[in-house]
Design an enzyme around this catalytic site. Structure first.
Site, PDB file in Angstrom:
ATOM      1  N   SER A 123       6.500  -4.511   6.308  1.00 27.98           N
ATOM      2  CA  SER A 123       7.090  -3.619   5.308  1.00 27.98           C
ATOM      3  C   SER A 123       8.299  -2.878   5.861  1.00 27.98           C
ATOM      4  O   SER A 123       9.190  -2.498   5.104  1.00 27.98           O
ATOM      5  CB  SER A 123       6.083  -2.549   4.887  1.00 27.98           C
ATOM      6  OG  SER A 123       4.856  -3.108   4.573  1.00 27.98           O
ATOM      7  N   HIS A 144       8.636 -10.542   2.329  1.00 31.96           N
ATOM      8  CA  HIS A 144       7.912  -9.286   2.082  1.00 31.96           C
ATOM      9  C   HIS A 144       7.340  -9.303   0.665  1.00 31.96           C
ATOM     10  O   HIS A 144       8.047  -9.019  -0.302  1.00 31.96           O
ATOM     11  CB  HIS A 144       8.889  -8.114   2.294  1.00 31.96           C
ATOM     12  CG  HIS A 144       8.290  -6.769   2.095  1.00 31.96           C
ATOM     13  ND1 HIS A 144       9.034  -5.658   1.759  1.00 31.96           N
ATOM     14  CD2 HIS A 144       7.011  -6.337   2.173  1.00 31.96           C
ATOM     15  CE1 HIS A 144       8.238  -4.619   1.650  1.00 31.96           C
ATOM     16  NE2 HIS A 144       7.008  -5.007   1.887  1.00 31.96           N
ATOM     17  N   GLU A 156      10.726  -9.686  -1.386  1.00 34.23           N
ATOM     18  CA  GLU A 156      11.964  -9.330  -0.680  1.00 34.23           C
ATOM     19  C   GLU A 156      12.125 -10.259   0.526  1.00 34.23           C
ATOM     20  O   GLU A 156      11.223 -10.334   1.363  1.00 34.23           O
ATOM     21  CB  GLU A 156      11.835  -7.872  -0.224  1.00 34.23           C
ATOM     22  CG  GLU A 156      13.022  -7.293   0.472  1.00 34.23           C
ATOM     23  CD  GLU A 156      12.870  -5.770   0.616  1.00 34.23           C
ATOM     24  OE1 GLU A 156      11.866  -5.294   1.186  1.00 34.23           O
ATOM     25  OE2 GLU A 156      13.771  -5.054   0.152  1.00 34.23           O
ATOM     26  N   ASN A 194      11.359  -0.257   0.823  1.00 31.18           N
ATOM     27  CA  ASN A 194      10.732   0.934   1.395  1.00 31.18           C
ATOM     28  C   ASN A 194      11.725   2.000   1.838  1.00 31.18           C
ATOM     29  O   ASN A 194      11.386   3.172   1.929  1.00 31.18           O
ATOM     30  CB  ASN A 194       9.800   0.541   2.541  1.00 31.18           C
ATOM     31  CG  ASN A 194       8.510  -0.019   1.987  1.00 31.18           C
ATOM     32  OD1 ASN A 194       7.974   0.488   1.002  1.00 31.18           O
ATOM     33  ND2 ASN A 194       8.024  -1.086   2.580  1.00 31.18           N
TER      34      ASN A 194
HETATM   35  P1  NAD Z   1      -4.895  -4.978   6.163  1.00 34.20           P
HETATM   36  O1  NAD Z   1      -5.345  -3.955   7.116  1.00 34.20           O
HETATM   37  O2  NAD Z   1      -5.545  -5.064   4.816  1.00 34.20           O
HETATM   38  O3  NAD Z   1      -5.054  -6.433   6.826  1.00 34.20           O
HETATM   39  C1  NAD Z   1      -4.581  -6.750   8.108  1.00 34.20           C
HETATM   40  C2  NAD Z   1      -5.518  -7.791   8.696  1.00 34.20           C
HETATM   41  O4  NAD Z   1      -4.940  -8.322   9.884  1.00 34.20           O
HETATM   42  C3  NAD Z   1      -6.887  -7.230   9.080  1.00 34.20           C
HETATM   43  O5  NAD Z   1      -7.894  -7.959   8.394  1.00 34.20           O
HETATM   44  C4  NAD Z   1      -6.938  -7.462  10.590  1.00 34.20           C
HETATM   45  O6  NAD Z   1      -8.231  -7.788  11.068  1.00 34.20           O
HETATM   46  C5  NAD Z   1      -6.005  -8.645  10.738  1.00 34.20           C
HETATM   47  N1  NAD Z   1      -5.507  -8.879  12.095  1.00 34.20           N
HETATM   48  C6  NAD Z   1      -5.160  -7.998  13.071  1.00 34.20           C
HETATM   49  N2  NAD Z   1      -4.751  -8.673  14.177  1.00 34.20           N
HETATM   50  C7  NAD Z   1      -4.819  -9.994  13.870  1.00 34.20           C
HETATM   51  C8  NAD Z   1      -4.508 -11.187  14.583  1.00 34.20           C
HETATM   52  N3  NAD Z   1      -4.058 -11.148  15.848  1.00 34.20           N
HETATM   53  N4  NAD Z   1      -4.721 -12.368  13.964  1.00 34.20           N
HETATM   54  C9  NAD Z   1      -5.169 -12.420  12.691  1.00 34.20           C
HETATM   55  N5  NAD Z   1      -5.477 -11.324  11.971  1.00 34.20           N
HETATM   56  C10 NAD Z   1      -5.293 -10.136  12.552  1.00 34.20           C
HETATM   57  O7  NAD Z   1      -3.317  -4.794   6.037  1.00 34.20           O
HETATM   58  P2  NAD Z   1      -2.371  -5.233   4.818  1.00 34.20           P
HETATM   59  O8  NAD Z   1      -2.273  -4.125   3.861  1.00 34.20           O
HETATM   60  O9  NAD Z   1      -2.803  -6.587   4.367  1.00 34.20           O
HETATM   61  O10 NAD Z   1      -0.964  -5.327   5.565  1.00 34.20           O
HETATM   62  C11 NAD Z   1      -0.588  -6.469   6.302  1.00 34.20           C
HETATM   63  C12 NAD Z   1       0.918  -6.468   6.477  1.00 34.20           C
HETATM   64  O11 NAD Z   1       1.529  -6.487   5.189  1.00 34.20           O
HETATM   65  C13 NAD Z   1       1.480  -5.237   7.191  1.00 34.20           C
HETATM   66  O12 NAD Z   1       2.579  -5.639   7.970  1.00 34.20           O
HETATM   67  C14 NAD Z   1       1.934  -4.352   6.033  1.00 34.20           C
HETATM   68  O13 NAD Z   1       2.961  -3.480   6.406  1.00 34.20           O
HETATM   69  C15 NAD Z   1       2.445  -5.402   5.069  1.00 34.20           C
HETATM   70  N6  NAD Z   1       2.478  -4.978   3.660  1.00 34.20           N
HETATM   71  C16 NAD Z   1       1.466  -4.227   3.132  1.00 34.20           C
HETATM   72  C17 NAD Z   1       1.537  -3.823   1.794  1.00 34.20           C
HETATM   73  C18 NAD Z   1       0.437  -3.010   1.169  1.00 34.20           C
HETATM   74  O14 NAD Z   1       0.686  -2.371   0.131  1.00 34.20           O
HETATM   75  N7  NAD Z   1      -0.763  -3.009   1.726  1.00 34.20           N
HETATM   76  C19 NAD Z   1       2.628  -4.219   1.001  1.00 34.20           C
HETATM   77  C20 NAD Z   1       3.626  -5.010   1.572  1.00 34.20           C
HETATM   78  C21 NAD Z   1       3.546  -5.376   2.913  1.00 34.20           C
END
Ligand code: NAD
Length: 285
Positions: A123, A144, A156, A194
């Site tokens: 993000s 993104h 994005e 963002n």
């Molecule tokens: P989340 O916490 O729901 O999921 C992340 C997952 O990654 C977890 O299940 C964790 O166990 C896993 N993980 C950690 N290390 C790992 C590895 N080495 N190999 C495989 N899996 C691993 O987080 P999220 O909300 O899904 O966010 C993920 C990414 O997406 C982040 O970079 C976040 O900034 C981005 N993002 C999030 C949103 C949102 O609104 N949640 C929106 C856009 C982008």
């Protein structure tokens, strides 16, 4: 670079909120998906989220039961990173931590074929810094997705310092193939989305903390006044206050004081009131 018409298998690293959403839309578009997380229970809960989303679509009459079963069958869950080795395109969606993402990219760089594009769903983190952990920075790009992935139409595409223009084009093409519309941002803090959204949310929190209006009226005022579907406090709860704090801290570090996180945002996160996901943020759920 492996072109989109030769992409059959998409690797998704991380089975959380975003990872399982990305896996779902990729499988719906006909790709085979290998979705990897660290522990069997995380993989399982990612697969369950996909199944429950698909069965909601079946209940609404938007999908037949047999198509839902086929889509679910196309997603293979695993804890083994090597299972991603055969992917023709990889999208990383692990936690928003630079060191972790760089480690994941260094591992992916080692195990997947040299011509495979590696995308990150970050993000706010720098695509260029993530790409520098690999020997193929020209094949690294930001894709993104927005949350919830199956619902939101926009994606994005973020272009790093070394990202090849053909790779950026492939990112747009892939997102379009998943039914998304795209826009492109240069690799500058917060990109378009963002960089503009987080200060809006942060200012909403400050306005609440400084007693400008009740939390309900701040949300109502912005909804009625600017025609957005959610006000800043409601949207912050929806995104997760920890996620908002993390993004705002990154922007603050990179862009200075105008992005300093609101005091109340930090206090809420310290208290464990992270928004919808914990049942309490600015509003109760
Ligand atoms: P989340 O916490 O729901 O999921 C992340 C997952 O990654 C977890 O299940 C964790 O166990 C896993 N993980 C950690 N290390 C790992 C590895 N080495 N190999 C495989 N899996 C691993 O987080 P999220 O909300 O899904 O966010 C993920 C990414 O997406 C982040 O970079 C976040 O900034 C981005 N993002 C999030 C949103 C949102 O609104 N949640 C929106 C856009 C982008």
């Amino acid at each position: 670079m492996r072109e989109l018409d030769s992409v059959e298998t998409v690797g998704v690293v991380g089975a959380g909120t975003m990872g399982n959403g990305i896996a779902q839309v990729a499988a719906t578009a006909g790709y085979d998906v290998v979705m990897r997380d660290l522990e069997p229970e995380y993989v399982e809960s990612g697969l369950e989220a996909i199944e429950s989303n698909l069965s909601r679509l079946v209940d609404r009459g938007d999908l037949t039961e047999s198509s839902a079963a086929e889509i679910a069958d196309r997603v293979r869950g695993t804890t083994d990173l090597d299972a991603v080795a055969d992917a023709d395109l990889v999208v990383e969606a692990v936690l928003e931590e630079l060191t972790l993402k760089r480690d994941v990219f260094a591992d992916l760089d080692r195990i997947v074929d040299d011509d495979v594009v590696l995308a990150t769903n970050t993000s706010t983190l720098s695509i260029t810094r993530i790409a520098a952990a690999t020997e193929r920075p020209e094949l690294v790009v930001g894709i993104h997705f927005m949350n919830p992935v199956p619902v939101m139409d926009g994606v994005e595409v973020v272009v790093g310092e070394r990202t090849d223009t053909a790779v950026a084009a492939l990112a747009h093409e892939f997102a379009n193939d998943l039914g998304k519309e795209t826009w492109e941002a240069d690799d500058k803090p917060g990109f378009v989305s963002n960089r503009i959204l987080m200060p809006w949310i942060n200012e909403g929190i400050r306005a609440y903390d400084e007693g400008v209006a009740t939390k309900e009226d701040i949300d109502r005022g912005m909804k009625l006044g600017t025609n957005v579907p959610m006000g800043p406090l409601e949207l912050a709860d929806h995104i997760g206050l920890d996620v908002c704090l993390n993004a705002t801290e990154t922007l603050h570090e990179e862009l200075g004081d105008r992005y300093k996180p609101a005091y109340l945002l930090r206090r809420k996160v310290d208290a464990g009131d992270l928004g919808k996901k914990t049942g309490r943020g600015f509003h109760e759920y």
